[in-house]
Each structure stands twice: as C-alpha cells, then as structure tokens.
Write an enzyme that holds these catalytic residues in place. Structure first.
Site, PDB file in Angstrom:
ATOM      1  N   ILE A  24      40.296 -29.245 -15.847  1.00  0.00           N
ATOM      2  CA  ILE A  24      41.139 -30.181 -15.109  1.00  0.00           C
ATOM      3  C   ILE A  24      42.537 -29.606 -14.967  1.00  0.00           C
ATOM      4  CG2 ILE A  24      42.112 -32.502 -15.092  1.00  0.00           C
ATOM      5  CD1 ILE A  24      39.706 -33.324 -16.883  1.00  0.00           C
ATOM      6  N   CYS A  25      43.044 -29.562 -13.742  1.00  0.00           N
ATOM      7  CA  CYS A  25      44.395 -29.091 -13.437  1.00  0.00           C
ATOM      8  C   CYS A  25      44.616 -27.712 -14.066  1.00  0.00           C
ATOM      9  CB  CYS A  25      45.418 -30.129 -13.893  1.00  0.00           C
ATOM     10  SG  CYS A  25      47.057 -29.893 -13.172  1.00  0.00           S
ATOM     11  N   SER A  26      45.643 -27.554 -14.915  1.00  0.00           N
ATOM     12  CA  SER A  26      45.860 -26.231 -15.502  1.00  0.00           C
ATOM     13  C   SER A  26      44.681 -25.825 -16.368  1.00  0.00           C
ATOM     14  CB  SER A  26      47.159 -26.219 -16.315  1.00  0.00           C
ATOM     15  OG  SER A  26      47.108 -27.160 -17.366  1.00  0.00           O
TER      16      SER A  26
END
Length: 578
Positions: free
Chosen positions: A313-315
């Site tokens: 998720i995301c980074s």
C-alpha cells in the site's frame, strides 16, 4: 500514505463536504513532493522567490493589461457598494452557506469584495508570462493566501461565530482561544482535526484478532485469526506504508479490510513497521526489503505454503514491487503467487504538482535536513500535508475549533491520520531519489541487496487499485503500473480518495468502481472504455485473490508454529511506539 500524510486522506472536515474530484486530481500533492516539502518545512514554500519576481516583472511589462484588470475590479467594487453586483459564492462553497452571508447587506458586500479581489488576482496570474512550474507554484501560494483571508475565518464576522458567542455568552471564543494556544504549543502547529478520546488501539480500532508471530528490529509480523472453518492455501502478506501506522486497513470493526479478508477465508499477514528514531538513520531500501523477505520466510514457515500473494500500500507498494523484482532477479519469483498494489505510484512522471513544488536543489536540501536529524518527522509531514489543502485541513478546523469553540469530530480515519510515525533518513533519501529520477522505470537503475531491479522481470499477475479522487497518489500515475510489470495486470479504479479507497466496506450505496479488460497506454483511454460497477472493489479483489490462492483447507487452530510462537496479541507492540 502520509502522515497525514500520506496521512493522506480524502475526508471532509467538520464543515465541508468532500473535495471536488476534478480539482483534487489537478491539485494532487504526490508522496515525493510531500517527503521533500516536509523536510524543508511549510514556511519556505510561502516565501517570495524567483517565480514571484517573474510575476511582478511580467505585470510591469504589460501595464495595459494590469490596469485593465484593476479598473475592472474598481468597477465591480462600485457595483458591490451600490448593491447591484451579482457576484455570489459557489453553491458548493460551504464557508458561506449561512443565510446571513447573503441576507445581511454588509456581510453580502464583504463576501462579494473578497470574491472580486480573488478573481482579479487569479486573472493577473493568468495574464502573466510564466513557465508551467512558476505558474503552479504561484497558484499554490495565491490559493493559500485567498483561503487565509476569507471573511469566514474572522471571529464575530463569521455569522456562525457571532451566534455562538451570543449563545454561550462568549465562552465559545474562550474555548477556541485555549485550543489555539494548545495547538500552537507543539508540532504540528495546525488545528486539531480529530477528537481521539473515544478510540483505543486493539479495542475499537486495529481490533481484528490475531497475534505477532515475528518480531525483528524493523518490524512485527501479525498473523490474523481465521474466522472461517476453511482457508485458502496461499496466504496474503501486506506491506503497509512506511508513513503512519499499519492499521489504515484495520480500522473500526466492519470497516476493516483485514477483517473482511479473514471472513473471506483468507490467511492474512500484515507487517507493522517499527517507528524509527535517530538510531535507525541508516535504514534504507536494503533494510526494508530484507525485512520483507524475513517476513515472507515466516509466512512460508507458518502456513507451509511455498507461495504467497504479496500486497503493498502506497510507499509499502513501492517496497513490495522492489521486493518482487528482487525475487525475480535472483530466480525465486516462484515464491510469489501474485502481486497486489493499492494507491501506489511507481511512475512519477507528471504527478500533479510535483514538478512545481520540488526541484533538484530542494530535494537535496530535504535529504540533508533529514540526515542531520536522522529521520523525517511525521509531524512535519502532517503539517505540510495540511498546508497543501488549507481549505479542508486548516481553515475548516480553524472555524470549527477556534471560532465556534467546538471539539473536532471523532472519526477513526482521522484518529489513524493523527498517529504519525517517523521515516528514517536513509529511506527518505532513497524514496526522494527514486521519485526525482523515476528510477524504477529503467531496468537496473536501482540496486537492492546487490541485485539490479527490473520490474519487467516480475511476471506474476498483478492487481492494482487506485482512487479517482486521490490527492497523494494520482490515479493516472497508479495506472501507469499496468505498463511496467511483465505479467497480466488488472487495474481497478475506486470512486474515492487515498484512504477512503482502502476503507471501502460493503454496504455503501454510493460506492462504485471501474474496470476494463484492456490496459491501453493512456489512462484516459482506459477510463473512457471502463465499465462501472456498483459496490466496493473489496469484493472484486476477493474474487481475484481466490482465483490465485489455491484450494480450501481446514483453517489452522493455532497461530504461529513451535518455531515461531505468538509473541503478543494483535495489534502488537510496535504500533504503540510514539
């Protein structure tokens, strides 16, 4: 996800509805921009610079146009004074919904003058001979100034504020003043956005039953208790963002993606990153990918499965992608059954305002500042994120908290958002370099644990989900991941923002998502041919995962193994680190 970042998030404040989707897309403030600006601090961006000077010179060089704009403003001001102006705020502008703004002659004229002045400033900016980067930077500054000087922000002038003073005999302003002093006393020096008193980790947030089955210096690995008699053979391990805590995917019961997944008969493991400090300054991509591999070893040991679906998720999605490419690079991609990425940008080209907010010198300065401290402060990230969306995250709460003397709302997403973490200087530098040079698009431009990273070498199926109103990871950039991996990718577009895309439980009649069996190179072309489905993408990914997670087998009665026994109940211990 930002602290607040990434605590990023697409939530309306106490007095406003959600932001307009179109404007959100154009005003996106990507992760890399946030990482740079957070290290440099928000004040630096408001100081006059070469773009400001260029604007002034441009106006001086075309005095006719400037005088024409100012003359038009003077004419409009005259009509406002006479009561014949038809200027009115947008009906969606919640700052001026109180009837007094339109029925009180003085307040009506005040709003009209504000609107006329703002319109003139924007026209002068539009007339100026500026580069795209200069224009975007100045547009950001102008929007911040206009948001700050809105008459709705002035005590007693705001009719709601005046009524509150009368109703409480002045106590509303006393309470607001006390709150202002408290907020300014410590970082982040922004209005409090959430009443956290009603939330308790492990009780009503991050409450899905499970246990920590691995603890290293870098992470805790949580195995969640199956809630079905049978589970899929292939487990799912999720790599959360390295900003804020992991429990954005395990918020309140019935709003938890983790809870939903275990109820689908899935074996779920989630990483909980340690909140690093100056001692961990050198932790970088090598450190975090090594940690993910350690967690993957544990998942295989506990489940007996030779394959795992790796999610990010995301980074955390960037790290998961690098890990998948690393495994492909050493010939061990067979350990992965599939790859899932949520709100993750790998291709940073033309990512919103990044080119306007970040340049090479700024990025180097940001890295030096975080290196000096040893980490990027999560509160700094929260502060910069708020100033990137001042209407929603600053002035909205300014009115609610200080002018009306009210407490901010109690909301699980904002509780999570306020639970900030630090990012090590090493990881911060690696992420900034990755974004500035768009390194992951070039095979071998990044080397991790001694292995050149080539995303095309990742040939397992991938599931990529984005939010159309995401202001941190623009969906168009998320979509570009469909062109990067070597396997078949399913792209799904949720009708929500950065965090709302994750917190998207079934039952919301307004929820929908788009799919398209084809992945053309252009994101807009994908959108034109996409099919819209009612409901949440959670059900879509559940079906996609089930097709890649093997047969059903009896659910394990115990968590962990004799080698990796449970160490603590979920949500573990690292999640409490401040």
């Amino acid at each position: 996800m930002t602290s607040t970042k990434l605590a990023g998030l697409n939530q309306a404040g106490p007095n406003q509805t959600g932001p307009n989707r179109t404007s959100m897309a154009s005003q996106a403030a990507p992760l890399d921009a946030l990482l740079v600006e957070a290290a440099r601090g928000p004040l630096r961006r408001f100081l006059p610079d070469s773009a400001t000077a260029k604007w002034a010179v441009s106006m001086a060089r075309q005095p006719g146009a400037t005088v024409r704009r100012l003359r038009a403003l003077g004419g409009e001001a005259g009509r406002i004074a006479l009561g014949s102006s038809e200027l009115a705020p947008d009906r969606r502008d919640r700052r001026f919904t109180d009837v007094a703004w339109s029925q009180n002659p003085l307040l009506k004229r005040l709003v009209q003058l504000y609107l006329a002045g703002g319109k003139t400033v924007e026209e002068l900016l539009a007339d100026a001979d500026l580069t795209l980067t200069q224009r975007r930077r100045l547009q950001f500054q102008v929007e911040n100034v206009l948001a700050a000087i809105a008459p709705s922000n002035i005590p007693l002038v705001n009719p709601e504020s005046a009524k509150a003073v009368i109703d409480t005999a002045g106590l509303s302003l006393v309470r607001g003043g006390r709150q202002l002093v408290r907020d300014l006393a410590s970082s982040p020096r922004i209005p409090e956005m959430v009443d956290t008193s009603g939330f308790k980790l492990g009780d009503n947030v991050a409450a899905t039953p499970g246990a920590v089955v691995l603890r290293t210096e870098v992470l805790e690995l949580i195995q969640y208790q199956p809630q079905t008699d049978e589970v899929r053979e292939v487990p799912l391990m999720i790599v959360p963002p390295t900003i804020n805590k992991f429990y954005a995917i395990d918020l309140s019961p019935e709003r938890s993606l983790v809870e939903f997944s275990v109820r689908q008969g899935r074996q779920i493991f989630v990483i909980s990153w340690r909140n690093p400090d100056a001692r961990h300054a050198d932790w970088d991509f090598d450190t975090y990918v090594r940690a993910i591999l350690d967690a993957l070893d544990a998942v295989e040991e506990i489940t007996g499965s030779k394959q795992t679906v790796l999610g990010g998720i995301c980074s955390g999605g960037i790290l998961a992608s690098i890990t998948a490419a690393y495994l492909a690079g050493i010939g061990r991609q067979d350990r992965l059954a599939a790859l899932c990425l949520a709100v993750t940008v790998i291709d940073n080209a033309n990512a919103g305002t990044v080119s306007a907010l970040v340049d090479r010198r700024g990025a180097e300065l940001a890295k030096r500042l975080s290196r000096r401290k040893g980490y990027l402060d999560g509160n700094a990230l929260a502060e910069i994120f708020a100033w990137l969306r001042p209407g929603d995250l600053i002035w909205n709460y300014w009115v609610n908290n200080y002018l009306l003397g009210k407490r901010p709302p109690a909301f699980d997403i904002l509780f999570w958002n306020a639970d900030t973490t630090r990012m090590t200087a090493g990881l911060h530098a690696d992420f900034v370099d990755l974004a500035m040079e768009n390194k992951l698009l070039r095979a071998g431009a990044v080397t991790v644990l001694g292995v050149p990273i080539d995303l095309k070498a990742v040939t397992v199926d991938a599931y990529v989900v984005a939010g159309i109103a995401d202001h941190i990871t623009p969906w168009e950039n998320c979509y570009q991941s469909t062109q990067l991996f070597g396997g078949k990718t399913r792209f799904v577009l949720s009708t929500s923002g950065h965090i709302a895309a994750l917190v998207n439980p079934p039952g919301n009649p307004k929820a929908s998502f788009r799919t398209n069996d084809e992945n053309p190179a252009d994101a807009k072309a994908w959108l034109r041919e996409a099919e819209t489905h009612q409901g949440t993408w959670w059900t879509d990914v559940a079906a996609w995962l089930s097709a890649r997670s093997g047969d059903l087998r009896p659910a394990p009665r115990e968590l962990g193994t004799a080698v990796l026994p449970p160490l603590a109940e979920a949500p573990g211990t690292y999640v409490f680190d401040k």
